[in-house]
Design an enzyme around this catalytic site. Structure first.
Site, PDB file in Angstrom:
ATOM      1  N   TYR A  72       6.020   8.195  15.567  1.00 60.41           N
ATOM      2  CA  TYR A  72       5.072   7.501  16.456  1.00 60.41           C
ATOM      3  C   TYR A  72       5.678   7.367  17.859  1.00 60.41           C
ATOM      4  CZ  TYR A  72       0.958   4.610  17.363  1.00 60.41           C
ATOM      5  OH  TYR A  72      -0.233   4.129  17.838  1.00 60.41           O
TER       6      TYR A  72
ATOM      7  N   LYS B   6       2.071   1.180  22.869  1.00 59.63           N
ATOM      8  CA  LYS B   6       1.299   0.120  22.202  1.00 59.63           C
ATOM      9  C   LYS B   6       1.938  -1.252  22.434  1.00 59.63           C
ATOM     10  CE  LYS B   6      -1.978   2.615  20.296  1.00 59.63           C
ATOM     11  NZ  LYS B   6      -3.243   2.746  21.033  1.00 59.63           N
TER      12      LYS B   6
END
Ligand code: NAD
Length: 253
Positions: A155, A162
């Site tokens: 990720y 994020k």
């Protein structure tokens, strides 16, 4: 009367019928909201326009969220059509494919800048344009993922984006609170979408998530749509600055 009757909503981030933003749009529509959609470039238009039209969209505009001129154009359109706005859905993320695999330490400066610009910073100009139209308050909603606070292999830079996005939500919620504009994030469990396909080994992520969650099952886009309409409706009226999980409980493990 439907809970969102007469409310005007801008949806940014539909790519196709699998998009989380599409599930949200369908729920908002069911609850009575009028919808405006943007699509990212001509290639996306072919997919998005028919979907948007199927929900009676009143505005359908091209938007690269990093393009200030296009942003202004979209909001001018909304102002002339509705004169007001109640809901903004920000369901946008982008990183170079090579930054979503392998060692995080290899992330390039440009890859980092791009991912954070499109996936996190973009919530700020979007909110800035929405603020003057939200004369009676409103809701701004974005999408996050657990990789913001925990390491999820591959990720990588999107986790950092994020984290920035979730902090941005809190600062915007503070700024816009006095105008009764609420800003929240939904942290969703993995769902197979176009964006998800860009993450290496996403399938493994999906099956691991299923195993490790207390509920022992993955979520669906539908779950995200249901939570989004709740947050935009009367039930969410005192919820702001929150990051709400719809992940079968994965975040407690
Ligand atoms: P998706 O591919 O359907 O949506 C991503 C959208 O971002 C697309 O519509 C794409 O056009 C848009 N986009 C990318 N760059 C853009 C740009 N420069 N300008 C305008 N639009 C741009 O995938 P999705 O999974 O529905 O993703 C929506 C949001 O949900 C993203 O923020 C994603 O990180 C987040 N999310 C997804 C999952 C998941 O597992 N699918 C889980 C948690 C959070």
């Amino acid at each position: 009367m439907k809970p969102l009757e007469g409310k005007c909503a801008l949806i940014v981030g539909v790519a196709n019928e699998r998009s989380l933003a599409w599930a949200i749009a369908q729920h908002l529509h069911k609850d009575g909201a009028k919808l405006a959609f943007t699509y990212w470039g001509e290639k996306m238009e072919k997919r998005v326009r028919p979907l948007a039209e199927s929900l009676g969209a009143e505005v359908i505009e091209d938007l690269d969220i990093a393009n200030e001129e296009q942003l202004t154009k979209v909001f001018n359109k909304i102002e002339s059509k509705w004169g007001a706005l109640d809901i903004v859905i920000h369901s946008v993320a982008f990183a170079n494919r090579e930054d979503l695999e392998g060692r995080f330490i290899q992330t390039s400066r440009e890859g980092f800048r791009l991912a954070l610009d499109v996936s996190a910073y973009s919530l700020i100009p979007l909110s800035k344009h929405a603020e003057p139209l939200m004369k009676n308050g409103g809701t701004i909603l974005t999408l996050s993922y657990e990789g913001a606070t925990r390491v999820v292999p591959n990720y990588n830079v999107m986790g950092v984006a994020k984290a920035a996005l979730e902090a941005t939500v809190r600062y915007l919620a503070y700024d816009l609170g006095p105008q009764k504009i609420r800003v929240n994030a939904i942290s969703a469990g993995p769902v197979k979408t176009l964006a998800a396909a860009g993450i290496r080994d996403f399938r493994t992520m999906l099956s691991k998530a299923e195993e490790k969650t207390p509920l022992k099952e993955n979520i669906s886009a539908e779950d995200v749509g249901a939570l989004a309409t709740f947050l935009c409706g009367p039930g969410g009226v005192h919820i702001t600055g929150a990051n709400m999980f719809v992940d079968s409980g994965a975040h407690i493990m």
